[in-house]
Motif scaffolding. Structure first.
Motif, mmCIF file in Angstrom:
data_model
loop_
_atom_site.group_PDB
_atom_site.id
_atom_site.type_symbol
_atom_site.label_atom_id
_atom_site.label_comp_id
_atom_site.label_asym_id
_atom_site.label_seq_id
_atom_site.Cartn_x
_atom_site.Cartn_y
_atom_site.Cartn_z
ATOM 1 N N GLY A 72 -17.092 -0.773 -11.208
ATOM 2 C CA GLY A 72 -17.323 0.526 -10.579
ATOM 3 C C GLY A 72 -16.003 1.171 -10.188
ATOM 4 N N VAL A 73 -15.919 2.497 -10.360
ATOM 5 C CA VAL A 73 -14.742 3.260 -9.949
ATOM 6 C C VAL A 73 -15.240 4.428 -9.122
ATOM 7 C CG1 VAL A 73 -12.597 4.332 -10.710
ATOM 8 C CG2 VAL A 73 -13.752 2.721 -12.208
ATOM 9 N N GLU A 74 -14.558 4.676 -8.003
ATOM 10 C CA GLU A 74 -15.037 5.703 -7.081
ATOM 11 C C GLU A 74 -13.873 6.569 -6.625
ATOM 12 O OE1 GLU A 74 -16.985 3.968 -3.742
ATOM 13 O OE2 GLU A 74 -18.732 5.238 -3.946
ATOM 14 N N LEU A 75 -14.123 7.875 -6.556
ATOM 15 C CA LEU A 75 -13.126 8.802 -6.025
ATOM 16 C C LEU A 75 -13.774 9.601 -4.915
ATOM 17 C CD1 LEU A 75 -10.480 10.590 -6.158
ATOM 18 C CD2 LEU A 75 -11.702 12.000 -7.792
ATOM 19 N N GLU A 76 -13.125 9.629 -3.762
ATOM 20 C CA GLU A 76 -13.646 10.411 -2.641
ATOM 21 C C GLU A 76 -12.549 11.338 -2.141
ATOM 22 O OE1 GLU A 76 -16.834 8.146 -0.073
ATOM 23 O OE2 GLU A 76 -15.244 6.758 -0.580
ATOM 24 N N ALA A 77 -12.895 12.601 -1.969
ATOM 25 C CA ALA A 77 -11.935 13.578 -1.469
ATOM 26 C C ALA A 77 -12.613 14.366 -0.361
ATOM 27 C CB ALA A 77 -11.485 14.520 -2.588
ATOM 28 N N SER A 78 -11.962 14.445 0.782
ATOM 29 C CA SER A 78 -12.524 15.160 1.922
ATOM 30 C C SER A 78 -11.601 16.310 2.279
ATOM 31 C CB SER A 78 -12.681 14.198 3.107
ATOM 32 O OG SER A 78 -13.021 14.908 4.276
ATOM 33 N N THR A 79 -12.120 17.533 2.172
ATOM 34 C CA THR A 79 -11.291 18.689 2.508
ATOM 35 C C THR A 79 -11.136 18.800 4.021
ATOM 36 O OG1 THR A 79 -13.298 20.032 2.391
ATOM 37 C CG2 THR A 79 -11.887 20.001 0.455
ATOM 38 N N ARG A 80 -12.098 18.259 4.747
ATOM 39 C CA ARG A 80 -12.024 18.355 6.208
ATOM 40 C C ARG A 80 -10.943 17.414 6.744
ATOM 41 N NH1 ARG A 80 -16.667 16.467 10.045
ATOM 42 N NH2 ARG A 80 -16.777 15.062 8.283
ATOM 43 N N MET A 81 -10.942 16.186 6.218
ATOM 44 C CA MET A 81 -9.944 15.205 6.667
ATOM 45 C C MET A 81 -8.644 15.329 5.874
ATOM 46 S SD MET A 81 -11.694 13.642 8.940
ATOM 47 C CE MET A 81 -10.706 12.204 9.293
ATOM 48 N N GLN A 82 -8.629 16.170 4.822
ATOM 49 C CA GLN A 82 -7.451 16.333 3.960
ATOM 50 C C GLN A 82 -6.990 14.965 3.433
ATOM 51 O OE1 GLN A 82 -5.392 19.572 3.346
ATOM 52 N NE2 GLN A 82 -7.578 19.981 3.451
ATOM 53 N N ASP A 83 -7.962 14.224 2.915
ATOM 54 C CA ASP A 83 -7.644 12.870 2.481
ATOM 55 C C ASP A 83 -8.403 12.561 1.197
ATOM 56 O OD1 ASP A 83 -8.162 9.498 3.720
ATOM 57 O OD2 ASP A 83 -6.548 10.370 2.525
ATOM 58 N N THR A 84 -7.779 11.787 0.318
ATOM 59 C CA THR A 84 -8.454 11.345 -0.913
ATOM 60 C C THR A 84 -8.222 9.856 -1.077
ATOM 61 O OG1 THR A 84 -6.512 11.758 -2.289
ATOM 62 C CG2 THR A 84 -8.083 13.561 -2.050
ATOM 63 N N SER A 85 -9.132 9.219 -1.797
ATOM 64 C CA SER A 85 -8.943 7.800 -2.081
ATOM 65 C C SER A 85 -9.692 7.441 -3.356
ATOM 66 C CB SER A 85 -9.437 6.926 -0.916
ATOM 67 O OG SER A 85 -10.836 6.951 -0.840
ATOM 68 N N VAL A 86 -9.179 6.442 -4.019
ATOM 69 C CA VAL A 86 -9.795 5.915 -5.236
ATOM 70 C C VAL A 86 -10.004 4.424 -5.042
ATOM 71 C CG1 VAL A 86 -9.388 5.377 -7.661
ATOM 72 C CG2 VAL A 86 -8.845 7.622 -6.794
ATOM 73 N N SER A 87 -11.159 3.919 -5.453
ATOM 74 C CA SER A 87 -11.458 2.495 -5.333
ATOM 75 C C SER A 87 -11.913 1.974 -6.683
ATOM 76 C CB SER A 87 -12.567 2.241 -4.311
ATOM 77 O OG SER A 87 -12.294 2.866 -3.099
ATOM 78 N N PHE A 88 -11.486 0.768 -6.978
ATOM 79 C CA PHE A 88 -11.890 0.095 -8.208
ATOM 80 C C PHE A 88 -12.520 -1.226 -7.806
ATOM 81 C CE2 PHE A 88 -11.672 -0.739 -12.709
ATOM 82 C CZ PHE A 88 -11.611 -2.113 -12.793
ATOM 83 N N GLY A 89 -13.729 -1.492 -8.288
ATOM 84 C CA GLY A 89 -14.410 -2.723 -7.897
ATOM 85 C C GLY A 89 -15.114 -3.357 -9.075
ATOM 86 N N TYR A 90 -15.363 -4.644 -8.961
ATOM 87 C CA TYR A 90 -16.098 -5.332 -10.013
ATOM 88 C C TYR A 90 -16.972 -6.407 -9.395
ATOM 89 C CZ TYR A 90 -12.665 -9.117 -9.630
ATOM 90 O OH TYR A 90 -11.862 -10.137 -9.161
ATOM 91 N N GLN A 91 -18.029 -6.738 -10.117
ATOM 92 C CA GLN A 91 -18.966 -7.765 -9.669
ATOM 93 C C GLN A 91 -19.165 -8.761 -10.801
ATOM 94 O OE1 GLN A 91 -22.672 -6.477 -7.811
ATOM 95 N NE2 GLN A 91 -23.779 -8.125 -8.813
ATOM 96 N N LEU A 92 -18.986 -10.017 -10.453
ATOM 97 C CA LEU A 92 -19.098 -11.091 -11.431
ATOM 98 C C LEU A 92 -20.271 -11.982 -11.041
ATOM 99 C CD1 LEU A 92 -17.253 -11.833 -13.790
ATOM 100 C CD2 LEU A 92 -16.077 -13.417 -12.307
#
Lengths: 77, 341
Positions: free
Chosen positions: B265-285
């Motif tokens: 899974g890959v996720e991108l979150e961007a918040s204009t209110r908090m002026q912050d962005t982040s990307v996460s990469f995850g996997y499940q085995l």
């Protein structure tokens, strides 16, 4: 006097041309330095968004192309 | 009887897993909307077009389920020592005890109970479902879910902080042929004239594409406002791509099932209110032969985390180990959990 005026006018014309070249090169340098400042400014929201968009695209590429390995391979008979 | 599922602890994977469980609760099957069917069997283009002409569009599932598949791949952060004991008292009733020993927060004990009724709507869903848990200070979390008709499902939830009601909400889901509509009323207070209304709508455009929107209206004395966001979800043969765009920010997720053992899974979150962005990469085995499940994640805030869950068969024991390391802040967090029953 006319020769000096002519040489003076030529001198001014040459310097004006070199000032134009210096102006354009300094403009390019200014653009490059502002681009470098933008790329290294960790507090800039747009910069962070662009970087994270690139990371997201890279993560999607990795997920689609590099995750198809068999974790429990069967022995070849 | 399928209601035996209510008495026993949920065996993984839960067939109809859904909305977030309160700490210490084991959610019985049927607790929430049915899961989105993520994988469309690969078919040829022509046969797919014939199928489109013959079969109606599928129901797209709940709005809240859009990013769920990707979220489930990521490890859940846990801190301290957690002991959970589940005991089924009958086919309809189950109790659980949760003890949490924490180094950073307060240690706590919670007692929970789950009741599942006898109205069966599908092989794995029984209604009404009542789940509640209370801690040693008297703070209560409770939810009641009931299938009113074949298409309408309602839920009422309460949360108290000792004797004071903190959250109370009620919602109703309408499941159409090719759409889902939900309305939620949060903390309504007629006396003061305050509350939150949330409406969701999700429509299947094609068998793979679903589009929808969310409207949140909040009102307080002297203040009111509304926020709208749009969502689009595309389901492929082994992947789901979802995008949510709104005035508060954006959320994009990509879920990819590489094979039966590996999900990414890959996720991108961007918040204009908090002026912050982040990307996460995850996997499940998943290693079913070893009764083992491993989840790992890495994000742009330099946080690396992992959880390991192993069932110690034939004992009714499940062991969970969790570790999270924040390189930027030089902080480390680890957790250990045992579930019995």
């Amino acid at each position: 006097m006319s020769i000096h005026a002519h040489s003076l006018s030529v001198y001014v014309a040459v310097n004006a041309g070199s000032n134009g070249k210096k102006g354009s090169s300094s403009g390019v340098m200014n653009w490059i330095s502002s681009a470098c400042r933008f790329a290294t400014d960790r507090n800039d929201f747009r910069r962070n968004l662009l970087v994270n968009l690139g990371l997201f695209a890279a993560g999607v590429w990795v997920a689609r192309n590099l995750s198809d390995f068999d974790l429990s391979p069967q022995p070849v008979t | 009887m399928g209601s035996v599922l209510a008495a026993s602890s949920p065996s993984p994977p839960p067939p109809a897993s859904s909305g977030a469980a309160s700490p210490g609760l084991t959610m019985p099957p049927g607790f929430g909307m049915p899961p989105v069917s993520p994988v469309i069997p690969p078919t040829g283009v022509h046969s797919g077009q014939q199928q489109d002409a013959e079969n109606p569009l599928p129901n797209p599932g709940a709005f809240d389920e859009c990013h769920r598949k990707c979220k489930e791949v990521f490890p859940m952060q846990m801190e301290g020592v957690r002991l959970v004991v589940n005991k089924g008292l009958s086919n309809h009733f189950q109790v659980n005890h949760t003890m949490l020993l924490s180094t950073m927060g307060d240690s706590s004990y919670r007692f929970g109970a789950t009741y599942v009724g006898s109205k069966q709507t599908s092989p794995a869903e029984f209604f009404p479902v009542m789940v509640g848990d209370m801690d040693s200070s008297g703070s209560l979390n409770a939810q009641i879910i009931h299938q009113i008709t074949n298409r309408i499902r309602s839920k009422v939830a309460f949360q108290t902080q000792q004797q004071k009601f903190v959250n109370w909400q009620m919602d109703a889901d309408f499941k159409g042929e090719d759409f889902t509509a939900t309305i939620t009323l949060g903390n309504p207070d007629v006396l003061i004239g305050s509350g939150i209304v949330v409406t969701h709508y999700l429509q299947s455009i094609t068998p793979a594409l679903a589009l929808g929107g969310e409207l949140v209206y909040h009102r307080r004395p002297g203040e009111e406002g509304a926020v709208m966001s749009l969502v689009g979800r595309y389901t492929g043969s082994n992947y789901i791509a979802t995008l949510t765009l709104g005035s508060a920010g954006a959320h994009a997720s990509y879920y990819h099932k590489a094979n039966d053992q590996l999900q990414v899974g890959v996720e991108l979150e961007a918040s204009t209110r908090m002026q912050d962005t982040s990307v996460s990469f995850g996997y499940q085995l998943d290693v079913p032969k070893a009764n083992l499940q491993f989840k790992g994640s890495l994000d742009s805030n330099w946080v690396v985390g992992a959880t390991l869950e192993k069932k110690l068969l034939p004992l009714p024991l499940s062991l969970v180990l969790c570790a999270f390391l924040n390189h930027r802040k030089s902080k480390f967090q680890c957790g250990f959990g045992v579930t019995i029953g």
